[in-house]
Each structure stands twice: as structure tokens, then as C-alpha cells.
Design a protein around this motif. Structure first.
Motif, short mmCIF file in Angstrom:
data_model
loop_
_atom_site.label_atom_id
_atom_site.label_comp_id
_atom_site.label_asym_id
_atom_site.label_seq_id
_atom_site.Cartn_x
_atom_site.Cartn_y
_atom_site.Cartn_z
N ALA A 81 -35.45 -7.42 131.95
CA ALA A 81 -36.42 -6.57 132.65
C ALA A 81 -35.85 -5.96 133.91
CB ALA A 81 -37.66 -7.39 132.99
N GLY A 82 -34.59 -6.29 134.21
CA GLY A 82 -33.95 -5.73 135.39
C GLY A 82 -33.96 -6.61 136.61
N ASP A 83 -34.45 -7.84 136.48
CA ASP A 83 -34.51 -8.74 137.64
C ASP A 83 -34.58 -10.17 137.14
OD1 ASP A 83 -34.88 -10.01 140.03
OD2 ASP A 83 -36.78 -9.06 140.53
N GLY A 84 -33.48 -10.89 137.29
CA GLY A 84 -33.44 -12.27 136.83
C GLY A 84 -32.14 -12.93 137.21
N ALA A 85 -31.91 -14.11 136.66
CA ALA A 85 -30.66 -14.81 136.92
C ALA A 85 -29.52 -14.05 136.26
CB ALA A 85 -30.73 -16.22 136.37
N PRO A 86 -28.37 -13.94 136.92
CA PRO A 86 -27.25 -13.23 136.29
C PRO A 86 -26.77 -13.96 135.05
CG PRO A 86 -26.56 -14.28 138.34
CD PRO A 86 -28.05 -14.42 138.26
N ASN A 87 -26.39 -13.19 134.03
CA ASN A 87 -25.80 -13.81 132.84
C ASN A 87 -24.45 -14.42 133.17
OD1 ASN A 87 -27.92 -13.17 131.09
ND2 ASN A 87 -27.09 -11.14 130.67
N ALA A 88 -23.74 -13.81 134.10
CA ALA A 88 -22.47 -14.37 134.57
C ALA A 88 -22.78 -15.61 135.41
CB ALA A 88 -21.73 -13.34 135.42
N THR A 89 -22.00 -16.64 135.23
CA THR A 89 -22.20 -17.87 136.00
C THR A 89 -21.51 -17.73 137.35
OG1 THR A 89 -22.20 -19.11 133.92
CG2 THR A 89 -22.02 -20.38 135.95
N VAL A 90 -22.24 -17.20 138.33
CA VAL A 90 -21.66 -16.91 139.64
C VAL A 90 -21.89 -18.11 140.57
CG1 VAL A 90 -21.45 -15.22 141.47
CG2 VAL A 90 -22.39 -14.54 139.25
N GLY A 146 -26.91 -17.58 148.38
CA GLY A 146 -27.17 -18.28 149.64
C GLY A 146 -28.28 -19.29 149.62
N ASP A 147 -28.84 -19.59 148.45
CA ASP A 147 -29.90 -20.59 148.36
C ASP A 147 -29.38 -21.83 147.65
OD1 ASP A 147 -32.14 -22.12 147.98
OD2 ASP A 147 -33.14 -20.74 146.62
N PRO A 148 -29.20 -22.94 148.36
CA PRO A 148 -28.68 -24.16 147.73
C PRO A 148 -29.56 -24.68 146.60
CG PRO A 148 -28.50 -24.32 150.11
CD PRO A 148 -29.34 -23.11 149.82
N THR A 149 -30.87 -24.35 146.64
CA THR A 149 -31.77 -24.83 145.59
C THR A 149 -31.68 -23.97 144.34
OG1 THR A 149 -33.72 -23.50 146.18
CG2 THR A 149 -33.36 -25.55 147.42
N HIS A 207 -20.39 -24.49 146.34
CA HIS A 207 -20.93 -24.97 145.05
C HIS A 207 -22.33 -24.45 144.75
CE1 HIS A 207 -17.45 -27.52 145.31
NE2 HIS A 207 -17.93 -28.11 146.39
N THR A 208 -22.78 -23.44 145.49
CA THR A 208 -24.10 -22.88 145.23
C THR A 208 -24.02 -21.70 144.27
OG1 THR A 208 -23.97 -21.35 147.12
CG2 THR A 208 -24.92 -23.54 147.53
N LYS A 209 -25.06 -21.52 143.46
CA LYS A 209 -25.12 -20.42 142.52
C LYS A 209 -25.76 -19.19 143.15
CE LYS A 209 -25.35 -22.62 137.96
NZ LYS A 209 -26.14 -22.72 136.71
N CYS A 210 -25.27 -18.04 142.77
CA CYS A 210 -25.98 -16.80 143.10
C CYS A 210 -27.08 -16.67 142.06
CB CYS A 210 -25.02 -15.60 143.05
SG CYS A 210 -23.77 -15.66 144.37
N HIS A 211 -28.33 -16.72 142.51
CA HIS A 211 -29.45 -16.95 141.61
C HIS A 211 -30.15 -15.70 141.11
CE1 HIS A 211 -31.12 -16.64 145.68
NE2 HIS A 211 -32.23 -16.21 145.11
#
Length: 271
Positions: free
Chosen positions: A252-261, A164-167, A147-151
């Protein structure tokens, strides 16, 4: 009645205030610009991901001067390619020390990340990175990744999806660290992590890996400082490229993915 002298002083004050406002606005823009530059440089210098920036690869980390930048589509340009996440809560447990070695170092292990965007199957390098594989076997059995997101998604300089980061903040971890391993893997040539590599994120310092990891979807130039511990399957690469095609949130090339992973479930299996 306002005298001419008072009027001059009033105009002078108003002019001063306007100048201050312009300077404040300019400083704000400069800070925002520097923040973006620092974020990208983090992916370039290892700072963090940091890879675990706590990580490239905290976020954060290194960059490639030779790779061509891949433009990031805006959130509205491409629909979210992923499905709704399975119900469940993220685990918050932490441990004081690395788990004892319980895997069979001579055996083959695989890891399956069942994500909202599709399954990502990974062949783990047990013999070359036993501490890392043992840690993932332990954490997966505890449901730590479920249930963790790829951030984080990077689409410029380096090309990775970080998870891999639960937060979900880029600074979380299991409470313990594991040693770096396999930094001379034969797949790492000319400081390039080839597409299909899964590697540990870290803080930019030696032996600071925890639970955060990154999946390389396109050859990425990085210093050999991040433990490579597995190879993504062909079908898993298809999933990664789908996620990358949706772009990231900042442009900018570095951020949260637009896809909800979201990793619905992670499983490590002995072959």
C-alpha cells in the motif's frame, strides 16, 4: 415432525444469520480499507514517521499530491538485498532528560550508519541543529542505535526510510525529547524535503523528537515540521535506493521494508 410454520421461522432465522454474517464481513473489509487509507494519510497529514508517530514520521505523516507513486514489488519479486545482521542485542536504556551539550558547535561532525545493506555516511549540520547532533552523538556513544531495525519504508506520496526505534514498533524513544531546529533550512523549498535529507521524526506536535529519524531517498513533500540535521553521501544514497527498490511489506506504499535493514553500528565522529 417440523410444522410448516416452524420451518418458515427456521428459514427466516437462517436468512437473518446470513445477512448478519455478510454485514460483519463488509464491516471488516471496510475497517481494513480505512486502516490502509488512514496509514497513507498519516504519511500525508503529519499524524503519525506521525513521523515519530510517534513519529512520519511514528510512524507517519504526510503526503505529496504531485509526486508520482512508485509501485512496491511483492516480497517474492526482489530478493532481500541485505546481509545477515551482526550478532548483538538492542539496548533498552532510557533517560529522563536531554543530555547536556558536549559537542563543539563550531566543529564538523559526521555520522556513519553501518547497516546490513551497506554503509550510509551523513554530514551533520552541527551549527544549525546542535541539540539534535548532540543527542545523536550521545546516543551513538551509548550504542543505542546498534542492532536496531529500520522499521518503516514509504513508497507512495513521500519516499523515506525511517529508523531509530529500538522497539521496532514506531513508538519507541530514548525517554526524552529535543527541540525542533533548523526548520527554515535553505534546502527546504516549497515544502519539499530533498532526496538525501536526514530529518527527525516526531508526533506531529512541536518539540517531540526523540531518537527516530527518516532518510529521504526521493524528493518528498512534507510541511517544514521535521528538523533537517544532515545530508546523506552519494554512496549512502545508493544504499537507500537499493532498499527502496525492494519495496515494503503491505503493497500500500507504507510498511516495513522488504529489505532487512539493521543498523549494526552507528558512529558519530568529529571531523
Amino acid at each position: 415432525m417440523v410444522t410448516q410454520e416452524q420451518r418458515k421461522r427456521q428459514l427466516a432465522r437462517e436468512k437473518f444469520l446470513r445477512q448478519q454474517q455478510r454485514r460483519t464481513a463488509a464491516r471488516r473489509k471496510s475497517r481494513m480499507r480505512n486502516s490502509v487509507i488512514a496509514s497513507v494519510l498519516g504519511v500525508i497529514l503529519v499524524g503519525s514517521l506521525a513521523l515519530y508517530t510517534s513519529d512520519v514520521l511514528k510512524g507517519d505523516d504526510d503526503k505529496s499530491d504531485t509526486a508520482a507513486a512508485t509501485p512496491s514489488p511483492t516480497p517474492s519479486a526482489i530478493a532481500d538485498p541485505c546481509k545477515k545482521a551482526a550478532e548483538g542485542k538492542v539496548k533498552t536504556a532510557t533517560w529522563k532528560k536531554e543530555p547536556s551539550m558536549t559537542i563543539d558547535k563550531s566543529a564538523k561532525y559526521t555520522m556513519k550508519l553501518a547497516t546490513t545493506c551497506g554503509d550510509i555516511d551523513i554530514a551533520l549540520k552541527t551549527k544549525a541543529a546542535p541539540h539534535t547532533v548532540n543527542s545523536f552523538d550521545f546516543l551513538a556513544a551509548k550504542g543505542y542505535f546498534d542492532h536496531t531495525k529500520c522499521h518503516r519504508l514509504t513508497t507512495n506520496g513521500i519516499y523515506v526510510l525511517q529508523c531509530g526505534d529500538p522497539t521496532g514498533s514506531g513508538s519507541g524513544g530514548p525517554g526524552y525529547t529535543i527541540p525542533d531546529e533548523n526548520l527554515k533550512d535553505k534546502s527546504l523549498k516549497d515544502n519539499v524535503y530533498p532526496a538525501g535529507t536526514i530529518a527527525m521524526a516526531n508526533t506531529g506536535q512541536a518539540h517531540t523528537g526523540g531518537s527516530q529519524f527518516f532518510l529521504v531517498y526521493q524528493d518528498s513533500q512534507l510541511p517544514p515540521s521535521y528538523t533537517p540535521f544532515g545530508t546523506v553521501s552519494e554512496s549512502g544514497m545508493t544504499v537507500l535506493k537499493k532498499i527502496a527498490a525492494a519495496g515494503e511489506s503491505t503493497g500500500a506504499g507504507d510498511g516495513a521494508p522488504n529489505a532487512t535493514v539493521v543498523i549494526n553500528k552507528a558512529t558519530v565522529t568529529k571531523s
